[in-house]
Scaffold this active site. Structure first.
Site, PDB file in Angstrom:
ATOM      1  N   ASP A 197       0.800  -1.228   0.000  1.00  0.00           N
ATOM      2  CA  ASP A 197       0.000   0.000   0.000  1.00  0.00           C
ATOM      3  C   ASP A 197       0.835   1.282   0.000  1.00  0.00           C
ATOM      4  O   ASP A 197       1.992   1.306   0.396  1.00  0.00           O
ATOM      5  CB  ASP A 197      -0.990   0.023   1.169  1.00  0.00           C
ATOM      6  CG  ASP A 197      -0.316  -0.166   2.536  1.00  0.00           C
ATOM      7  OD1 ASP A 197       0.729  -0.844   2.602  1.00  0.00           O
ATOM      8  OD2 ASP A 197      -0.838   0.359   3.530  1.00  0.00           O
ATOM      9  N   GLU A 222      -0.638  -2.067   5.126  1.00  0.00           N
ATOM     10  CA  GLU A 222       0.298  -2.022   6.259  1.00  0.00           C
ATOM     11  C   GLU A 222       0.174  -0.692   6.981  1.00  0.00           C
ATOM     12  O   GLU A 222       0.283  -0.623   8.203  1.00  0.00           O
ATOM     13  CB  GLU A 222       1.737  -2.225   5.770  1.00  0.00           C
ATOM     14  CG  GLU A 222       2.750  -2.462   6.905  1.00  0.00           C
ATOM     15  CD  GLU A 222       3.097  -1.203   7.686  1.00  0.00           C
ATOM     16  OE1 GLU A 222       3.219  -1.296   8.919  1.00  0.00           O
ATOM     17  OE2 GLU A 222       3.231  -0.127   7.072  1.00  0.00           O
TER      18      GLU A 222
HETATM   19 ZN   LIG Z   1       4.948   3.543   6.364  1.00  0.00          ZN
HETATM   20 ZN   LIG Z   2       6.470   0.936   5.402  1.00  0.00          ZN
END
Ligand SMILES: [Zn+2]
Ligand SMILES: [Zn+2]
Length: 395
Positions: free
Chosen positions: A87, A144
């Site tokens: 991401d 994440e």
């Molecule tokens: Zn990050």
């Molecule tokens: Zn990262």
């Protein structure tokens, strides 16, 4: 690994660097936010299929992908998981790079474009050589940055569906020279929890504080007392950070507010310290409020846990990195960082280790002028290949 075999890997990786750089830049130009990585996931899956992967599973935790690659003897044997995150962040890019983000307000400012490309590079090389026994699981996780995609993949059956004995992660490290690695046993990243304390009384006229309870004064006492939890109650060799970053009261200078709200963040490197912080913050805030005649209501929201490297797998990962970068280019006792990382959830389930790959000097992650350093690509790709070959040695 024999010198001849190692030379073969070098040549293979050398031949791949340009292609991996191309993938990295494509991903950089087309960033997607947490849990919206549908194009990225499709790109990853399509590549894995083209490499000849045995199985490619999509849609795990919405946009997560797992590629399954058996070694030269087919299914069976040990299983190793290697993970990249996909991401991007809600930041407007100002790098001015040729391959700059084509999406307004979205950019790969944490290098997850690089992490994904590195893992694809190793995937392509190992699909060609199958120079291992057992099964390698290539995990491409969503979200994440926001939403804990790693945790969601576990909830979605990651470790039940795919039998992994160990799991490994990697993040680029700005400020660490290209060609160097850093790792440490134990906590390498912190937990990140959010705290809100609501202090209430009847409120009143600022000229007559004796007729009410001054919620601002109660809040001030609480803020000071919380710092003693770090300085007086936490082992000097342990670590904790409490930062009260938000404070709101009344809108007027002559009103004692009926409610004062404090907000902040709590970081620790240890599950025990974290539990104790949560319990003690609650006791201290409520105790002080009660003693002063007010009430305190707490919301303590747990975010990512500490990322704790397992000792044996850390030593193992450091050896793999040394084979790639040379003995003195791997620091296996680096300092932990008080930032957080959702690979932590995977390390709670399986033994493994998380390593930092040097990204060279330049802006830190989450800055609008940050960029993943393509010079790190050969080191990252070779690390993943080396790690899998060592973890799943061919007979
Ligand atoms: Zn990050
Ligand atoms: Zn990262």
């Amino acid at each position: 690994m024999s010198e001849a075999a190692s030379g073969k890997t070098d040549n293979l990786v050398e031949g791949l660097v340009e292609e991996v750089t191309g993938w990295r830049r494509h991903l950089h130009a087309n960033p997607e936010l947490s849990f919206q990585e549908s194009e990225t996931a499709a790109y990853v899956a399509q590549n894995l299929r083209a490499f000849g992967f045995d199985e490619v599973h999509e849609g795990i935790a919405k946009t997560g992908v797992v590629g399954v690659l058996h070694g030269r003897n087919g299914p069976g044997g040990r299983g190793i998981g290697v993970r990249a995150d996909m991401d991007a962040l809600p930041i407007e890019e100002i790098t001015g790079a040729q391959y700059t983000s084509t999406r307004q307000g979205v950019m790969h400012a944490c290098g997850h474009d690089g992490h994904t490309a590195l893992l694809l590079g190793a995937a392509k090389a190992l699909a060609q050589t199958r120079s291992f026994d057992g099964t390698a699981y290539f995990i491409f996780q969503p979200a994440e940055e926001f939403g804990g995609g790693g945790e969601k993949m576990i909830e979605d059956g990651l470790f039940e569906r795919f039998e992994m004995d160990e799991v490994y992660g990697l993040h680029n490290g700005p400020g660490v020279d290209v060609g160097k690695f850093e790792i440490r046993p134990g906590a390498i990243m912190a937990s990140a929890d959010e705290l809100v304390i609501r202090i209430a009384s009847g409120g009143g006229h600022a000229a007559m504080p004796h007729q009410t309870v001054d919620t601002v004064l109660v809040g001030a006492h609480i803020i000071v007392a919380l710092q003693a939890l770090v300085s007086r109650e936490t082992d000097a060799l342990g670590s904790a950070v409490i930062s009260i970053t938000q404070l709101s009261g009344s809108q007027a200078s002559n009103i004692i507010p009926a409610e004062v709200v404090l907000g902040g963040t709590v970081r620790t490197l240890d599950a025990g310290v974290r539990d104790r912080m949560e319990a003690r913050i609650t006791q201290v805030a409520q105790g002080i409020a009660t003693a002063m005649g007010a009430t305190a209501t707490l919301t303590y929201e747990r975010g990512y846990p500490p990322t704790v490297n397992h000792a044996k797998q850390t030593a193992f990962a450091a050896e793999a990195a040394r084979a790639v970068a040379g003995h003195y280019n791997v620091n296996d006792q680096c300092q932990p960082v008080m930032g957080a990382e959702d690979f932590a959830y995977m390390l709670e389930e399986k033994p493994g280790a998380y390593i930092v790959l040097g990204n060279g000097d330049g802006p830190v992650c989450h800055m609008p002028d940050y960029d993943f350093n393509d010079d790190a690509i050969p080191f990252g790709v070779r690390y993943w290949i080396e790690l899998i070959e060592r973890a799943l040695p061919a007979e």
